[in-house]
Design a protein around this motif. Structure first.
Motif, PDB file in Angstrom:
ATOM      1  N   VAL A  81       3.163  -6.530   6.026  1.00  0.00           N
ATOM      2  CA  VAL A  81       1.626  -7.400   4.422  1.00  0.00           C
ATOM      3  C   VAL A  81       0.848  -6.595   4.766  1.00  0.00           C
ATOM      4  O   VAL A  81       0.692  -5.290   6.189  1.00  0.00           O
ATOM      5  CB  VAL A  81       0.987  -8.461   5.309  1.00  0.00           C
ATOM      6  CG1 VAL A  81      -0.330  -9.146   5.495  1.00  0.00           C
ATOM      7  CG2 VAL A  81       2.723  -9.417   5.963  1.00  0.00           C
ATOM      8  N   GLY A  82       0.174  -6.220   4.015  1.00  0.00           N
ATOM      9  CA  GLY A  82      -0.956  -4.791   3.479  1.00  0.00           C
ATOM     10  C   GLY A  82      -1.858  -5.360   2.916  1.00  0.00           C
ATOM     11  O   GLY A  82      -2.612  -4.752   2.431  1.00  0.00           O
ATOM     12  N   VAL A  83      -2.472  -7.068   2.515  1.00  0.00           N
ATOM     13  CA  VAL A  83      -3.448  -6.818   1.717  1.00  0.00           C
ATOM     14  C   VAL A  83      -4.906  -6.089   2.165  1.00  0.00           C
ATOM     15  O   VAL A  83      -5.904  -5.906   1.162  1.00  0.00           O
ATOM     16  CB  VAL A  83      -3.924  -8.324   1.586  1.00  0.00           C
ATOM     17  CG1 VAL A  83      -4.533  -8.797   2.492  1.00  0.00           C
ATOM     18  CG2 VAL A  83      -5.087  -8.958   0.478  1.00  0.00           C
ATOM     19  N   THR A  84      -4.653  -6.588   3.554  1.00  0.00           N
ATOM     20  CA  THR A  84      -6.465  -5.024   3.555  1.00  0.00           C
ATOM     21  C   THR A  84      -6.019  -3.756   3.711  1.00  0.00           C
ATOM     22  O   THR A  84      -7.070  -3.560   4.252  1.00  0.00           O
ATOM     23  CB  THR A  84      -6.684  -6.046   5.707  1.00  0.00           C
ATOM     24  OG1 THR A  84      -5.551  -5.429   5.521  1.00  0.00           O
ATOM     25  CG2 THR A  84      -6.696  -8.012   5.514  1.00  0.00           C
ATOM     26  N   GLY A  85      -5.369  -3.741   2.848  1.00  0.00           N
ATOM     27  CA  GLY A  85      -4.978  -1.804   2.660  1.00  0.00           C
ATOM     28  C   GLY A  85      -4.141  -0.606   4.193  1.00  0.00           C
ATOM     29  O   GLY A  85      -3.845   0.014   3.779  1.00  0.00           O
ATOM     30  N   ALA A  86      -3.029  -1.475   5.463  1.00  0.00           N
ATOM     31  CA  ALA A  86      -3.166  -1.059   5.794  1.00  0.00           C
ATOM     32  C   ALA A  86      -1.349  -1.219   5.935  1.00  0.00           C
ATOM     33  O   ALA A  86      -1.076  -1.657   5.141  1.00  0.00           O
ATOM     34  CB  ALA A  86      -3.117  -2.407   7.158  1.00  0.00           C
ATOM     35  N   GLY A  87      -0.787   0.189   6.730  1.00  0.00           N
ATOM     36  CA  GLY A  87       0.774   0.368   5.754  1.00  0.00           C
ATOM     37  C   GLY A  87       1.065   0.987   5.351  1.00  0.00           C
ATOM     38  O   GLY A  87       0.109   1.468   5.477  1.00  0.00           O
ATOM     39  N   GLY A  88       2.593   1.357   5.595  1.00  0.00           N
ATOM     40  CA  GLY A  88       2.809   2.299   5.042  1.00  0.00           C
ATOM     41  C   GLY A  88       3.514   2.342   3.156  1.00  0.00           C
ATOM     42  O   GLY A  88       2.186   1.838   2.809  1.00  0.00           O
ATOM     43  N   ASP A  89       4.532   3.343   3.307  1.00  0.00           N
ATOM     44  CA  ASP A  89       4.059   3.000   1.582  1.00  0.00           C
ATOM     45  C   ASP A  89       5.449   1.813   1.544  1.00  0.00           C
ATOM     46  O   ASP A  89       6.210   1.405   1.384  1.00  0.00           O
ATOM     47  CB  ASP A  89       6.308   3.728   1.031  1.00  0.00           C
ATOM     48  CG  ASP A  89       5.847   4.245  -0.218  1.00  0.00           C
ATOM     49  OD1 ASP A  89       5.560   2.954  -0.983  1.00  0.00           O
ATOM     50  OD2 ASP A  89       6.808   4.676  -0.761  1.00  0.00           O
ATOM     51  N   LEU A  90       4.038   0.753   1.236  1.00  0.00           N
ATOM     52  CA  LEU A  90       4.735  -1.055   0.807  1.00  0.00           C
ATOM     53  C   LEU A  90       5.404  -1.098  -0.312  1.00  0.00           C
ATOM     54  O   LEU A  90       6.548  -2.312  -0.254  1.00  0.00           O
ATOM     55  CB  LEU A  90       3.259  -1.561   0.567  1.00  0.00           C
ATOM     56  CG  LEU A  90       2.563  -1.456   1.945  1.00  0.00           C
ATOM     57  CD1 LEU A  90       0.838  -2.203   1.785  1.00  0.00           C
ATOM     58  CD2 LEU A  90       3.174  -1.856   3.062  1.00  0.00           C
ATOM     59  N   VAL A  91       5.529  -0.458  -1.384  1.00  0.00           N
ATOM     60  CA  VAL A  91       5.915  -0.850  -2.697  1.00  0.00           C
ATOM     61  C   VAL A  91       8.140  -0.178  -2.172  1.00  0.00           C
ATOM     62  O   VAL A  91       8.523  -0.886  -2.504  1.00  0.00           O
ATOM     63  CB  VAL A  91       5.667   0.450  -4.065  1.00  0.00           C
ATOM     64  CG1 VAL A  91       6.038   0.617  -5.064  1.00  0.00           C
ATOM     65  CG2 VAL A  91       3.903  -0.114  -4.483  1.00  0.00           C
ATOM     66  N   GLU A  92       7.996   0.958  -1.602  1.00  0.00           N
ATOM     67  CA  GLU A  92       9.329   1.404  -1.114  1.00  0.00           C
ATOM     68  C   GLU A  92       9.781   0.307   0.060  1.00  0.00           C
ATOM     69  O   GLU A  92      11.018  -0.286  -0.064  1.00  0.00           O
ATOM     70  CB  GLU A  92       9.127   2.598  -0.853  1.00  0.00           C
ATOM     71  CG  GLU A  92      10.301   2.594   0.039  1.00  0.00           C
ATOM     72  CD  GLU A  92      10.608   4.553   0.894  1.00  0.00           C
ATOM     73  OE1 GLU A  92      11.526   4.507   1.343  1.00  0.00           O
ATOM     74  OE2 GLU A  92       9.251   4.849   0.932  1.00  0.00           O
ATOM     75  N   ILE A  93       8.483   0.316   0.988  1.00  0.00           N
ATOM     76  CA  ILE A  93       9.288  -1.170   1.758  1.00  0.00           C
ATOM     77  C   ILE A  93       9.747  -2.668   0.931  1.00  0.00           C
ATOM     78  O   ILE A  93      10.611  -2.890   1.623  1.00  0.00           O
ATOM     79  CB  ILE A  93       8.069  -1.268   3.139  1.00  0.00           C
ATOM     80  CG1 ILE A  93       8.021  -0.119   3.786  1.00  0.00           C
ATOM     81  CG2 ILE A  93       8.724  -2.226   3.899  1.00  0.00           C
ATOM     82  CD1 ILE A  93       7.147   0.135   5.042  1.00  0.00           C
ATOM     83  N   ASN A  94       8.642  -2.865   0.730  1.00  0.00           N
ATOM     84  CA  ASN A  94       9.115  -4.673   0.222  1.00  0.00           C
ATOM     85  C   ASN A  94       9.894  -4.622  -0.648  1.00  0.00           C
ATOM     86  O   ASN A  94      10.584  -5.505  -1.144  1.00  0.00           O
ATOM     87  CB  ASN A  94       7.412  -5.102  -0.215  1.00  0.00           C
ATOM     88  CG  ASN A  94       6.488  -5.618   0.868  1.00  0.00           C
ATOM     89  OD1 ASN A  94       7.331  -5.726   2.350  1.00  0.00           O
ATOM     90  ND2 ASN A  94       5.527  -5.575   0.814  1.00  0.00           N
ATOM     91  N   VAL A  95       9.679  -3.880  -1.984  1.00  0.00           N
ATOM     92  CA  VAL A  95      10.659  -4.030  -3.450  1.00  0.00           C
ATOM     93  C   VAL A  95      11.685  -3.583  -2.725  1.00  0.00           C
ATOM     94  O   VAL A  95      12.951  -3.911  -2.789  1.00  0.00           O
ATOM     95  CB  VAL A  95      10.510  -3.083  -4.805  1.00  0.00           C
ATOM     96  CG1 VAL A  95      10.891  -2.995  -5.352  1.00  0.00           C
ATOM     97  CG2 VAL A  95       8.291  -3.577  -4.676  1.00  0.00           C
ATOM     98  N   GLY A  96      12.266  -2.175  -2.168  1.00  0.00           N
ATOM     99  CA  GLY A  96      13.753  -1.339  -1.559  1.00  0.00           C
ATOM    100  C   GLY A  96      13.797  -2.742  -0.582  1.00  0.00           C
ATOM    101  O   GLY A  96      15.245  -3.175  -0.830  1.00  0.00           O
ATOM    102  N   GLY A  97      13.465  -3.456  -0.049  1.00  0.00           N
ATOM    103  CA  GLY A  97      13.746  -4.584   0.730  1.00  0.00           C
ATOM    104  C   GLY A  97      14.516  -5.535   0.033  1.00  0.00           C
ATOM    105  O   GLY A  97      15.763  -6.406   0.081  1.00  0.00           O
ATOM    106  N   THR A  98      13.174  -6.618  -0.708  1.00  0.00           N
ATOM    107  CA  THR A  98      13.801  -6.973  -1.714  1.00  0.00           C
ATOM    108  C   THR A  98      15.324  -7.059  -2.524  1.00  0.00           C
ATOM    109  O   THR A  98      16.459  -7.879  -2.862  1.00  0.00           O
ATOM    110  CB  THR A  98      12.619  -8.010  -2.728  1.00  0.00           C
ATOM    111  OG1 THR A  98      11.538  -8.235  -1.332  1.00  0.00           O
ATOM    112  CG2 THR A  98      14.040  -8.767  -3.422  1.00  0.00           C
ATOM    113  N   ARG A  99      14.910  -5.710  -3.106  1.00  0.00           N
ATOM    114  CA  ARG A  99      16.331  -5.761  -3.656  1.00  0.00           C
ATOM    115  C   ARG A  99      18.130  -5.098  -3.143  1.00  0.00           C
ATOM    116  O   ARG A  99      18.618  -6.269  -3.241  1.00  0.00           O
ATOM    117  CB  ARG A  99      16.440  -3.933  -4.327  1.00  0.00           C
ATOM    118  CG  ARG A  99      15.810  -3.871  -5.482  1.00  0.00           C
ATOM    119  CD  ARG A  99      15.587  -2.274  -5.946  1.00  0.00           C
ATOM    120  NE  ARG A  99      14.530  -1.812  -7.321  1.00  0.00           N
ATOM    121  CZ  ARG A  99      14.739  -2.445  -8.744  1.00  0.00           C
ATOM    122  NH1 ARG A  99      16.172  -2.833  -8.233  1.00  0.00           N
ATOM    123  NH2 ARG A  99      13.983  -2.463  -9.613  1.00  0.00           N
TER     124      ARG A  99
END
Length: 343
Positions: A81-99
């Motif tokens: 979760v990073g709606v406030t701007g925190a976190g690492g490579d969220l695209v890699e984490i969230n999209v990769g995990g979903t795939r």
């Protein structure tokens, strides 16, 4: 049914595990730290001996595949979760995990496969009420882009006929959040410092209702489905007024024009690109705060046979827990603060 679950160490996933057990299912939880997951689940009263815990990471395709084998359904509730701007490579984490999770479950024939998204993928909305047919957003932050990219991937599976159910929750509230973020983190900041009053509003759903909804969604043979569960919608003033009424403490407020909040979010986004720092406002978050409208939850609630808890119960329980856990100054929690034991 044996139901594969991600996010059992998190807020939504842990409550989904509890609801699955109550419904007679057998959860198989993919967790990176079994001891931490056990602590989180135990706080909800879950008998962790009834949960099949598998150590692994959702970014490890082989580990996910091995854990999926032998399951009949899946709930993908994990996300960075990073709606406030925190976190690492969220695209890699969230999209990769979903795939790995949703795609892997579909390839193995699991039915249904439940994917937890967010109402944020529809903000800013086109209409005065958000429906599942609304256009997707074009977010600026990594979190927003990751959720929309994951959404497009999962919708692609639905278009191919995969039995994937997408659930879009609003701001999740309630007791026992393992790590404060999003709505619960915002409550602490607003009550502890200053409550901003921009135009727009917030949707609040009880984490217990959401967990129950995810468990009730585990019914095979329904095909692709999309369900909104934004919850109760309040303007920011109504939200502040309700917290005042529940705690008996008047919070400090500041009226903020929508344009000013959006400009501040954009400036902070630019500053964060120069120097990394944590501050709970981004351009996407400001847009969400000022542009969110009510959601059409009726189709989901009717299909699931679910009624939402009163918003007063949800906020009372959430605020009481925040004070008990030491996240919120007892003076700000007022009548919801824990009573000191007499010596």
């Amino acid at each position: 049914m044996r139901v594969f679950v991600t996010g059992a160490s998190g807020f939504v996933g842990s409550y989904a595990v509890a609801a699955l057990l109550a419904a007679g299912h057998t959860p198989r939880a993919l967790v990176r730290d079994p001891a931490r997951a056990a602590r989180v689940l135990a706080a909800l009263g879950v008998d962790t001996g009834r949960v099949d815990m598998v150590t692994g990471d959702m970014l490890d395709e082989a580990a996910v595949g091995e854990a999926l084998d032998g399951c009949q359904a899946a709930i993908h509730a994990a996300a960075s979760v990073g709606v406030t701007g925190a976190g690492g490579d969220l695209v890699e984490i969230n999209v990769g995990g979903t795939r790995n999770v949703v795609g892997g479950a579909v390839r193995r024939g699991l039915d249904p496969v439940v994917h937890v998204s967010t109402v944020a993928v529809f903000v800013p909305p086109r209409d005065p009420v958000i429906t599942v047919d609304g256009p997707l957003a074009s977010p600026r932050t990594g979190y927003g882009r990751s959720k929309v990219a994951a959404e497009r991937y999962v919708r692609g599976l639905q278009d191919e006929g995969a039995p994937v159910t997408i659930v879009y929750p609003g701001g999740v509230c309630g007791p026992c959040q393992p790590v404060l973020d999003s709505l619960m983190e915002g409550l602490v900041g607003a009550l502890g410092k200053m409550w901003p009053l921009p135009p727009g509003g917030v949707s609040v759903i009880d984490v217990r209702d959401l967990g129950e909804a995810l468990a009730r969604a585990v019914v095979p043979g329904q095909g692709p489905r999309r369900w909104l569960l934004g919850g109760h919608y309040l303007t920011w003033r109504e939200y502040a007024d309700l917290c005042d009424a529940l705690t008996g403490v008047k919070c400090r407020r500041l009226r903020v024009p929508g344009t000013a909040l959006l400009a501040m979010g954009a400036l902070l986004d630019a500053a964060k690109r120069v120097r990394d720092f944590r501050y709970p406002l981004t351009r996407d978050a400001a847009e969400f705060m000022t542009r969110l409208v009510p959601t059409d939850d009726r189709p989901a609630l009717e299909a699931l046979g679910l009624g939402l808890r009163p918003i007063e119960e949800t906020l009372s329980d959430g605020l009481r827990w925040l004070a008990e856990a030491g996240h919120l100054d007892p003076r700000k929690a007022g009548r919801l603060a824990p009573v000191a034991e007499e010596r």
